[in-house]
Scaffold this motif. Sequence first.
Motif, PDB file in Angstrom:
ATOM      1  N   VAL A 182       1.253  -8.052 -12.798  1.00  0.00           N
ATOM      2  CA  VAL A 182       3.280  -8.246 -13.479  1.00  0.00           C
ATOM      3  C   VAL A 182       3.247  -7.350 -13.219  1.00  0.00           C
ATOM      4  N   LEU A 183       2.111  -6.080 -13.988  1.00  0.00           N
ATOM      5  CA  LEU A 183       2.884  -4.654 -14.246  1.00  0.00           C
ATOM      6  C   LEU A 183       3.283  -4.061 -12.824  1.00  0.00           C
ATOM      7  N   GLU A 184       2.246  -4.341 -12.319  1.00  0.00           N
ATOM      8  CA  GLU A 184       2.034  -3.436 -10.465  1.00  0.00           C
ATOM      9  C   GLU A 184       3.389  -4.284  -9.651  1.00  0.00           C
ATOM     10  N   GLY A 185       3.218  -5.546  -9.969  1.00  0.00           N
ATOM     11  CA  GLY A 185       4.441  -6.131  -8.823  1.00  0.00           C
ATOM     12  C   GLY A 185       5.794  -6.746  -9.166  1.00  0.00           C
ATOM     13  N   ILE A 186       5.927  -6.489 -10.663  1.00  0.00           N
ATOM     14  CA  ILE A 186       7.162  -6.761 -10.698  1.00  0.00           C
ATOM     15  C   ILE A 186       7.734  -5.852 -11.549  1.00  0.00           C
ATOM     16  N   LEU A 213       7.582   6.744  -2.286  1.00  0.00           N
ATOM     17  CA  LEU A 213       6.226   7.112  -2.029  1.00  0.00           C
ATOM     18  C   LEU A 213       5.663   6.639  -3.162  1.00  0.00           C
ATOM     19  N   ILE A 214       6.157   6.380  -4.314  1.00  0.00           N
ATOM     20  CA  ILE A 214       4.838   5.498  -5.509  1.00  0.00           C
ATOM     21  C   ILE A 214       5.296   3.867  -5.029  1.00  0.00           C
ATOM     22  N   LYS A 215       6.016   4.143  -4.970  1.00  0.00           N
ATOM     23  CA  LYS A 215       6.073   2.405  -4.422  1.00  0.00           C
ATOM     24  C   LYS A 215       5.770   2.169  -3.498  1.00  0.00           C
ATOM     25  N   THR A 216       5.660   2.678  -2.247  1.00  0.00           N
ATOM     26  CA  THR A 216       4.791   2.597  -1.074  1.00  0.00           C
ATOM     27  C   THR A 216       3.305   1.628  -1.505  1.00  0.00           C
ATOM     28  N   ASP A 217       2.704   3.017  -2.529  1.00  0.00           N
ATOM     29  CA  ASP A 217       1.682   2.709  -2.578  1.00  0.00           C
ATOM     30  C   ASP A 217       1.269   1.499  -3.760  1.00  0.00           C
ATOM     31  N   GLU A 218       2.286   1.096  -4.868  1.00  0.00           N
ATOM     32  CA  GLU A 218       2.242   0.363  -5.738  1.00  0.00           C
ATOM     33  C   GLU A 218       2.677  -1.084  -4.501  1.00  0.00           C
ATOM     34  N   THR A 219       2.720  -1.342  -3.622  1.00  0.00           N
ATOM     35  CA  THR A 219       3.320  -2.334  -2.525  1.00  0.00           C
ATOM     36  C   THR A 219       1.417  -2.165  -2.491  1.00  0.00           C
ATOM     37  N   GLN A 220       0.898  -1.783  -1.618  1.00  0.00           N
ATOM     38  CA  GLN A 220      -0.604  -1.918  -0.788  1.00  0.00           C
ATOM     39  C   GLN A 220      -1.457  -2.072  -3.018  1.00  0.00           C
ATOM     40  N   HIS A 221      -1.310  -1.185  -3.784  1.00  0.00           N
ATOM     41  CA  HIS A 221      -2.053  -1.884  -4.815  1.00  0.00           C
ATOM     42  C   HIS A 221      -1.687  -3.375  -5.418  1.00  0.00           C
ATOM     43  N   SER A 222      -0.318  -4.033  -5.338  1.00  0.00           N
ATOM     44  CA  SER A 222      -0.023  -5.357  -5.505  1.00  0.00           C
ATOM     45  C   SER A 222      -1.089  -6.303  -4.303  1.00  0.00           C
ATOM     46  N   SER A 315      13.221   2.218   0.630  1.00  0.00           N
ATOM     47  CA  SER A 315      11.814   2.504   2.050  1.00  0.00           C
ATOM     48  C   SER A 315      11.910   3.544   2.092  1.00  0.00           C
ATOM     49  N   LYS A 316      10.575   4.155   2.330  1.00  0.00           N
ATOM     50  CA  LYS A 316      10.227   6.067   2.895  1.00  0.00           C
ATOM     51  C   LYS A 316      11.205   6.273   4.276  1.00  0.00           C
ATOM     52  N   GLN A 317      11.665   7.050   4.412  1.00  0.00           N
ATOM     53  CA  GLN A 317      12.474   7.258   6.020  1.00  0.00           C
ATOM     54  C   GLN A 317      12.006   8.332   6.372  1.00  0.00           C
ATOM     55  N   GLY A 318      11.975   7.879   7.977  1.00  0.00           N
ATOM     56  CA  GLY A 318      11.235   9.456   8.668  1.00  0.00           C
ATOM     57  C   GLY A 318      10.103   8.113   9.413  1.00  0.00           C
ATOM     58  N   THR A 319       9.077   9.280   9.829  1.00  0.00           N
ATOM     59  CA  THR A 319       8.019   9.112  10.735  1.00  0.00           C
ATOM     60  C   THR A 319       7.522  10.516  10.235  1.00  0.00           C
ATOM     61  N   LYS A 320       5.690   9.886  10.175  1.00  0.00           N
ATOM     62  CA  LYS A 320       4.336  11.230   9.587  1.00  0.00           C
ATOM     63  C   LYS A 320       4.424  11.660  10.597  1.00  0.00           C
ATOM     64  N   ALA A 321       4.017  12.920  10.960  1.00  0.00           N
ATOM     65  CA  ALA A 321       4.127  13.865  12.305  1.00  0.00           C
ATOM     66  C   ALA A 321       2.405  14.167  12.020  1.00  0.00           C
ATOM     67  N   ASP A 322       3.086  15.118  11.272  1.00  0.00           N
ATOM     68  CA  ASP A 322       0.606  15.604  10.899  1.00  0.00           C
ATOM     69  C   ASP A 322       0.632  15.371   9.700  1.00  0.00           C
TER      70      ASP A 322
END
Length: 341
Positions: A182-186, A213-222, A315-322
């Motif tokens: 609940v803490l992570e996902g909601i 950036l944080i949201k992407t991490d938290e989604t993976q954690h969830s 959502s994070k925008q763009g594409t990671k290059a290096d």
Amino acid sequence: MQPFRVFNGKVNNKATKVFKGEASGICDWDDIKYPSMLTLNRAMFSNYWIEDEIRLNEDLKQYRHALSEDERYVYNVSTGMLTQLDSVANRFNFLLGYYCTDPSVAANIQLIGAFEGLHARSYQYLTATMLDSNEKKQAFNAPKEIPLLVERNQSIFERIQTYVDDPDSLDKMYDALLAYLVLEGIYFTGTFAYFHSLARSNRMIGSNNMINLIKTDETQHSVFYGELMQILMLENPELNTQERLERSLAFIKACVEKEKTWAEFLFKDIETLSLDEYKDYVEYLTNLVCRNSGMPEPYPDNQELKSKWILTYGSKQGTKADFFQTNVINYSHESGDGFDL
């Protein structure tokens, strides 16, 4: 429950169970019980970033001159509250990893704990940039002083603390994991919508970039903890009862109602974020949490995201290059020639 053995040369490298099992202590990623742990580990590592490389110059100007008093209040309270939750998350992961007997699962828990520490540091960066010392103190004290916020978080913290006090109990571990989901996902992800709404109005873009950036991490954690919950039930079938399922869903729905009540207080004067939209979004997030954990979705009318702008600005925008030069929101490592303040 005994903590992990540093090394046990008399047993196999592959763990027998995630908790209360046996393993040598050697993490051989080619010989693990749950291969998805390697996929998750690689995905989480791929999101490496550093908070102070997000430029906040324009955000500082807008915070002072383009946000209303109500909007600044919500910004302050939200960052203070998120810091509180991430601080608890960091300590919870430390304890859970300590008792984990599967080295591959423990590696992911430890990595998540490290990222939660980075997230707390990131909120610190936001508040230190925007607020003076007195304002920051007020923001960080808000989770201890606002009754509705204290009440919202209390049931989460109580379950986690109960497990901390008795880590030998799988029942209490289950309850703590459910609270953590609940803490992570909601609670985390729902709060992020406010920052997305500011970015939608073309304000506080740097702050929203940080949040994404944080949201992407938290989604993976969830996702990870949803899978861990399913593994816990698989390896300990005595936990997998209809009564427990019903109690779990009732707990989650009670947390959702507390979140809605809190939102009515926090966002009541925020024009960029509709309360009805937010409540729909919270129910949508709840369905995701339940689906990840193998539970039925409690809100069948909210299986799809209704407010598409949240996806656009969340959502994070763009594409990671290096890897060492840019990230997906295209920040770059600075030479040291300039600073935000």
